[in-house]
Design an enzyme around this catalytic site. Sequence first.
Site, short mmCIF file in Angstrom:
data_model
loop_
_atom_site.label_atom_id
_atom_site.label_comp_id
_atom_site.label_asym_id
_atom_site.label_seq_id
_atom_site.Cartn_x
_atom_site.Cartn_y
_atom_site.Cartn_z
CG HIS A 11 -3.04 3.13 1.98
ND1 HIS A 11 -3.69 2.71 0.84
CD2 HIS A 11 -3.15 2.10 2.88
CE1 HIS A 11 -4.16 1.49 1.03
NE2 HIS A 11 -3.84 1.10 2.26
CB CYS A 13 -0.94 0.01 1.20
SG CYS A 13 -1.95 -1.49 1.32
CG ASN A 43 -6.81 -1.22 1.37
OD1 ASN A 43 -6.04 -0.94 0.46
ND2 ASN A 43 -6.39 -1.55 2.58
#
Length: 333
Positions: free
Chosen positions: A255, A118, A285
């Site tokens: 993020h 990520c 996500n």
Amino acid sequence: MMNTVPSKAKISAIGTYVPERRLTNADLEKLVDTSDEWIVQRTGMRERRISGEQEFTSHLCIRAIEDLIQTYGQNVEDVDLIIVATATPDYPFPSVACLIQEHFHIQSTGAFDLNATCAGFAYGLHIANGLITSGMHRKVLVVGGETLSKVTDYTDRTTCILFGDGAGAVLVEADETNPGFLASIQGTDGSGGVHLYRSGLANTMKGLPLQGEGNIVQNGREVYKWAVRTLPAGIETLLEGAGMTTGDIDWFVPHSANLRMIESICDKAGFSLDKTLYSVEYMGNTSAASIPLALGLGVREQKLKYGDTLLLYGFGGGLTHVGMVVKWGVPNL
């Protein structure tokens, strides 16, 4: 590690893409023991985009680059390096970057993938800035793309509600008169790797058997605790090193792991949520794609303007993180 070396590069264009299929909370209620109320309360997520059976990370990345080309009238024929941040490449090799090079027939360029999960897109920007500032490259294509749905266990109610697919791409170009990268910070805590992983060639970590058979395995509580502890401290160090305060930042772009996590980080770091860009609510996500998707939304919603000062912060499996202060160099639409 803190870095304030003067930059000679800027971000000059952006493109994004997400698949058409939506996976809503109502859809997930039919798969596992969960509910819309439970998911929204704990994650802030309402939908995620899911790639088709024969739609892979390279396809999403190519569509994002095409969006960049069409939106800003750019070409990529003279790109001299392609960096793709992904944890879900089409193949172990060839790289997604090589598949992109072939698709756009770029005649003379380097190409490689990087995996910082990520945090990958922010690491890609960091590398692109360093290579251009050193004089080794002039025009770098940085792409973050994921098809996390293909490595998600849809019988695991703790993880299947989280992940989606998407891609974003930016051009990073040489510009000595109006550079865009002001400061950066990186850090890693490999001891936390056991809390977020996909099993691979090794079947143990720290002597413990790995699970998942290639799917994502996450201890969400431990990752959450690490993120809300690590990012505020990293942000404080980054701003001090840049000689700035939160008041100098127009947009915070972390993020998009979980909206509740973002809210906690904002609270501890001194950012308001209404000055934060995120993509998690309707895209889930998306790992390395989440920051460029959030930037793309900011552009389309006419929030993000040329010359704005941004604080980008990627964090994820490793555990690793990278933050940077950036002057937005993309022309207004």
